[in-house]
Design a protein around this motif. Structure first.
Motif, PDB file in Angstrom:
ATOM      1  N   ASP A 415       0.830  -1.197   0.000  1.00 33.80           N
ATOM      2  CA  ASP A 415       0.000   0.000   0.000  1.00 33.80           C
ATOM      3  C   ASP A 415       0.868   1.252   0.000  1.00 33.80           C
ATOM      4  N   VAL A 416       1.840   1.284   0.878  1.00 34.27           N
ATOM      5  CA  VAL A 416       2.724   2.446   1.006  1.00 34.27           C
ATOM      6  C   VAL A 416       3.542   2.650  -0.267  1.00 34.27           C
ATOM      7  N   ALA A 417       3.978   1.540  -0.869  1.00 28.35           N
ATOM      8  CA  ALA A 417       4.836   1.612  -2.049  1.00 28.35           C
ATOM      9  C   ALA A 417       4.061   1.780  -3.354  1.00 28.35           C
ATOM     10  N   GLY A 418       2.738   1.692  -3.287  1.00 31.73           N
ATOM     11  CA  GLY A 418       1.961   1.727  -4.512  1.00 31.73           C
ATOM     12  C   GLY A 418       2.202   0.503  -5.373  1.00 31.73           C
ATOM     13  N   ALA A 419       2.494  -0.629  -4.741  1.00 32.40           N
ATOM     14  CA  ALA A 419       2.793  -1.872  -5.452  1.00 32.40           C
ATOM     15  C   ALA A 419       1.530  -2.720  -5.580  1.00 32.40           C
ATOM     16  N   LYS A 420       1.376  -3.358  -6.686  1.00 31.86           N
ATOM     17  CA  LYS A 420       0.227  -4.229  -6.919  1.00 31.86           C
ATOM     18  C   LYS A 420       0.643  -5.679  -6.691  1.00 31.86           C
ATOM     19  N   TYR A 421      -0.131  -6.380  -5.858  1.00 37.32           N
ATOM     20  CA  TYR A 421       0.117  -7.805  -5.655  1.00 37.32           C
ATOM     21  C   TYR A 421      -0.551  -8.564  -6.795  1.00 37.32           C
ATOM     22  N   PRO A 422       0.221  -9.280  -7.614  1.00 36.62           N
ATOM     23  CA  PRO A 422      -0.342  -9.872  -8.833  1.00 36.62           C
ATOM     24  C   PRO A 422      -1.142 -11.149  -8.575  1.00 36.62           C
TER      25      PRO A 422
END
Length: 564
Positions: A415-422
């Motif tokens: 969430d903090v990193a703006g990363a998407k869990y695929p």
């Protein structure tokens, strides 16, 4: 003119934290984990141990009263690294292969590490320290998304002379970027873990990418070994003994706001002898053990200070989130008898030649104000400090209830990193994340809205946490105990008989979770792993649990199983 106004508006929104993560400069993320440290072993959680740098993070950031781990090393790390419950990640028991997918002893491909996910989001990914989620080189950190890696692969390590194996010194695989190495003479492993992390951070600073660092210390896990200058700080500090020290820590916890005076605290551990019943020589021996244990944490704190200085020097301190946790509670089990023998004893306690343990008397203090120990699902086994620090983003001096778990950390970082869990990765469908992001709690003070209980199982020990209620069972017993954690975090009053409807509800929840996560009955697995970690002592799977404390008269100390 309009362009100037738009730029000013964007700067204002960025400063207020209103812009979405992808529109901001991505923060650096550091996750610090220590090993076998009890709930009360930091100054910010009531300890007398000198931890000013970690306390700085706490006082300038946020602390949780209720943060949970999985009670023992490998299952905790499996959940932490992947955001999955340990069985779903493949490490339902330990880092040994029991022939079933949920108990294969290394991370499966369906459970992505936070390095794999954050790397796809543009991060440099770094690990320095303990791995313990896959011994075979096919499952080392470099194969699971880490750009830079240094540390030891298995569950325990000496702090000196790693690689100089003897018949009494256990083998330790120290690895840097997939190459086996040895610890340089006169080097102390805690320092080397930090120094390698700092080297990697400095290298990362040469490009524009943010970095993610997983800093996994083995301190204060046995053996008790520390530099002489740190040990000297605590000379005579523990002359008061464990009974008085526990009372002092409880008082400080209440003063700090960590412990709620309205909540019951754990009863005195009846297996621990009263301090004043010990002989002079026994007291001297026990004092020395705690002096070294404290010195090991003191040294960790000094290294956190070096890390913070590096961030400031690189001007990255204002854009870095740091989270600090422990992998389980302190380890019970007296060394007076039983299977966990000293590997060697060729020098005084604290030196490279010694192989001593903290043991139950002091572990009982470390886990203040909770009951029981590592590998047990009572609060002393699964409760850890949680500290989060992010200047200008997290409100300083915050203490929150929390009720968070390891499975929540990976979603928080994404969430903090703006990363998407695929949904899939390298052609493999991934396991969905069962945890929740803590970002709203950390940055806005919004209570966690989980919606589902938290579950535990390891070596037949089981637990469920749902709202105020906690259901817990200790192998080989099958019966459930029920506690109202809102008023009785010390787990002093078993309400199972009085509230059978709550027991049934939580037991049904557990059965559904166990089926979904391929949890096997411990007695079914038991014949396959007699003698493996955590199976010694007072019944298979005791794993350093100590024993259920009931208070009262002193009894003869007994040995409990060790585990890593």
């Amino acid at each position: 003119m309009y362009a100037t106004r738009n730029i000013a508006l964007l700067l204002l929104l960025y400063a207020l934290g209103v812009l979405p993560a992808h529109a901001q400069k991505k923060p650096n993320i550091i996750l610090v984990m220590v090993d076998d440290m009890g709930y009360s072993d930091l100054g910010a959680y009531g300890s007398e141990i000198h931890t000013p740098n970690i306390d700085k993070l706490a006082h300038e950031g946020l602390r949780l009263r209720e943060f949970y781990n999985n009670s023992i090393c490998a299952p905790t790390r499996a959940s932490l690294v992947t955001g999955q419950y340990p069985h779903k990640a493949g490490i339902g028991y330990f880092n040994v292969n029991l022939g079933l997918p949920a108990y294969q002893g290394y991370l499966n491909q369906q459970s992505l590490t936070f390095a794999e996910v954050l790397k796809q989001a543009g991060y440099n990914t770094i690990i320095s320290g303990k791995w313990h989620v896959g011994d075979d080189s096919a499952y080392w950190p470099a194969q699971r998304g880490f750009d830079k890696s240094y540390g030891f692969i298995g569950g325990a390590s000496n702090y000196y002379d790693i690689g100089n194996y003897t018949d009494k010194a256990p083998p330790v695989e120290l690895v840097e970027n997939n190459k086996k190495i040895q610890l340089a003479p006169d080097k102390y492993l805690t320092d080397e873990i930090t120094d390698h992390a700092i080297t990697y951070i400095n290298e990362s600073a040469k490009n524009s990418k943010p970095f993610f660092l997983y800093l996994a210390y083995n301190a204060p896990h046995w053996p008790l070994q520390a530099p002489a200058e740190n040990i000297a700080k605590y000379k005579g500090k523990y002359h008061i003994g464990w009974d008085s020290l526990r009372n002092e820590r409880i008082a400080r916890q209440r003063q700090l706001g960590i412990a709620n005076p309205a909540q019951a605290i754990a009863k005195r551990d009846s297996i621990v002898p009263y301090w004043e019943s010990l002989t002079y020589d026994e007291k001297i021996l026990w004092e020395k053990k705690m002096e070294v244990y404290a010195a090991m944490l003191d040294r960790v704190d000094e290294n956190i200070g070096k890390l913070l200085a590096t961030l400031k020097q690189l001007k990255k301190d204002d854009n870095t989130l740091i989270v600090f946790i422990s992998d389980n509670g302190a380890q019970g089990g007296f060394a007076t008898s039983g299977a966990r023998r000293k590997q060697r004893n060729s020098g005084p306690i604290g030196t490279a030649g010694s192989y001593e343990y903290q043991e139950q008397g002091w572990a009982y203090v470390s886990n203040t104000p909770h009951t029981n120990y590592k590998n047990n699902m009572h609060e002393g086994g699964i409760s850890a400090p949680f500290i989060a620090w992010f200047p200008k983003k997290i409100k300083a001096g915050t203490i929150a209830q929390g009720t968070a778990h390891l499975i929540d950390i990976a979603p928080t970082f994404y969430d903090v990193a703006g990363a998407k869990y695929p949904a899939s990765f390298k052609g493999v469908n991934t396991n969905p994340l069962p945890g929740v992001s803590l970002s709203h709690l950390l940055f806005n003070g919004t209570p966690i809205d989980r919606g589902t209980p938290i579950f535990w199982e390891r070596a037949g020990n089981r637990a469920v946490r749902k709202g105020q209620w906690k259901l817990v069972s200790t192998f080989p017993e099958k019966t459930w105990e029920l506690y109202d954690i809102a008023t009785d975090r010390g787990e002093t009053k078993n309400l199972a008989a009085a509230r059978p409807e709550v027991v049934k509800e939580l037991a049904d929840d557990y059965a559904k979770w166990a089926a979904a996560n391929d949890v096997e009955p411990f007695e079914k697995l038991r014949p396959a792993f007699q003698g493996l970690p955590g199976t010694g002592g007072s019944g298979p799977g005791s794993g350093g649990a100590g024993g259920r404390s009931s208070g009262g008269a002193t009894v003869q100390p007994v040995r409990r199983g060790a585990g890593n």
